[in-house]
Design an enzyme around this catalytic site. Sequence first.
Site, mmCIF file in Angstrom:
data_model
loop_
_atom_site.group_PDB
_atom_site.id
_atom_site.type_symbol
_atom_site.label_atom_id
_atom_site.label_comp_id
_atom_site.label_asym_id
_atom_site.label_seq_id
_atom_site.Cartn_x
_atom_site.Cartn_y
_atom_site.Cartn_z
ATOM 1 N N TYR A 49 -2.994 -20.523 -29.178
ATOM 2 C CA TYR A 49 -3.792 -20.615 -27.951
ATOM 3 C C TYR A 49 -5.196 -21.125 -28.274
ATOM 4 O O TYR A 49 -5.730 -21.976 -27.566
ATOM 5 C CB TYR A 49 -3.886 -19.244 -27.262
ATOM 6 C CG TYR A 49 -2.562 -18.711 -26.776
ATOM 7 C CD1 TYR A 49 -1.958 -19.216 -25.630
ATOM 8 C CD2 TYR A 49 -1.917 -17.687 -27.460
ATOM 9 C CE1 TYR A 49 -0.742 -18.722 -25.181
ATOM 10 C CE2 TYR A 49 -0.699 -17.183 -27.019
ATOM 11 C CZ TYR A 49 -0.119 -17.701 -25.877
ATOM 12 O OH TYR A 49 1.083 -17.212 -25.441
ATOM 13 N N ASN A 61 3.038 -21.435 -16.005
ATOM 14 C CA ASN A 61 3.844 -22.645 -16.134
ATOM 15 C C ASN A 61 5.116 -22.501 -15.293
ATOM 16 O O ASN A 61 5.975 -21.686 -15.605
ATOM 17 C CB ASN A 61 4.198 -22.853 -17.617
ATOM 18 C CG ASN A 61 5.126 -24.013 -17.846
ATOM 19 O OD1 ASN A 61 5.434 -24.788 -16.948
ATOM 20 N ND2 ASN A 61 5.611 -24.124 -19.071
ATOM 21 N N CYS A 76 6.056 -24.014 -23.306
ATOM 22 C CA CYS A 76 4.990 -23.064 -23.619
ATOM 23 C C CYS A 76 5.433 -22.035 -24.653
ATOM 24 O O CYS A 76 4.582 -21.341 -25.214
ATOM 25 C CB CYS A 76 4.451 -22.403 -22.357
ATOM 26 S SG CYS A 76 5.703 -21.631 -21.353
ATOM 27 N N HIS A 77 6.732 -21.983 -24.963
ATOM 28 C CA HIS A 77 7.177 -21.101 -26.056
ATOM 29 C C HIS A 77 6.623 -21.583 -27.396
ATOM 30 O O HIS A 77 6.570 -20.818 -28.349
ATOM 31 C CB HIS A 77 8.701 -21.005 -26.103
ATOM 32 C CG HIS A 77 9.402 -22.296 -26.349
ATOM 33 N ND1 HIS A 77 9.702 -23.184 -25.335
ATOM 34 C CD2 HIS A 77 9.846 -22.858 -27.498
ATOM 35 C CE1 HIS A 77 10.314 -24.238 -25.856
ATOM 36 N NE2 HIS A 77 10.413 -24.061 -27.168
ATOM 37 N N GLU A 110 14.318 -23.797 -32.857
ATOM 38 C CA GLU A 110 13.555 -24.962 -33.271
ATOM 39 C C GLU A 110 13.095 -24.849 -34.737
ATOM 40 O O GLU A 110 12.348 -25.699 -35.217
ATOM 41 C CB GLU A 110 12.360 -25.165 -32.347
ATOM 42 C CG GLU A 110 12.784 -25.494 -30.929
ATOM 43 C CD GLU A 110 11.633 -25.887 -30.020
ATOM 44 O OE1 GLU A 110 10.527 -26.160 -30.519
ATOM 45 O OE2 GLU A 110 11.855 -25.940 -28.793
#
Length: 153
Positions: free
Chosen positions: A89, A111, A119-120, A146
């Site tokens: 952030y 979001n 946003c993850h 990911e």
Amino acid sequence: MAEARVQTPIGMFHVTVRADAVTAASWSPSGDDTPADDILLRLVLGQVEDYFAGRRRDFDLPIAPHGTPFQRKVWRRIAAIPFGQFETYGALARTLGGVAAQAVGQACGRNPVGLLVPCHRVLAAGPRLGGYGGSEDVKRWLLAHEGIAVPAA
């Protein structure tokens, strides 16, 4: 307006399209798969299925999330974070002109097109997990999918 839902490995994913753009995409606590009777919805659900099957890393979809100019600026920046990478952030706040990390976190929390604007991929300092509208378990699963390992809290 058209809507559809699809079951994913981590829960039901609900999508809404209006005027040829995705306006909402979120994790739904329940419900059944809803067939997509709209061309754009079929495209969205196909890309979501490909993401979970490991055949897609990014989404190529028209989105029109409703938000303030600042929120849309944050979401555009988040959309640029590549698959398998993350930003904190604070780092994201610095790239946006030195705004407060908390303001970035609040924009992430609002979001309306989760997963499509990933946003993850935004973590707290440390790095620590931070919040996520789909739940911390969903965020942790998406990051692991990911290849991003985040220490347990």
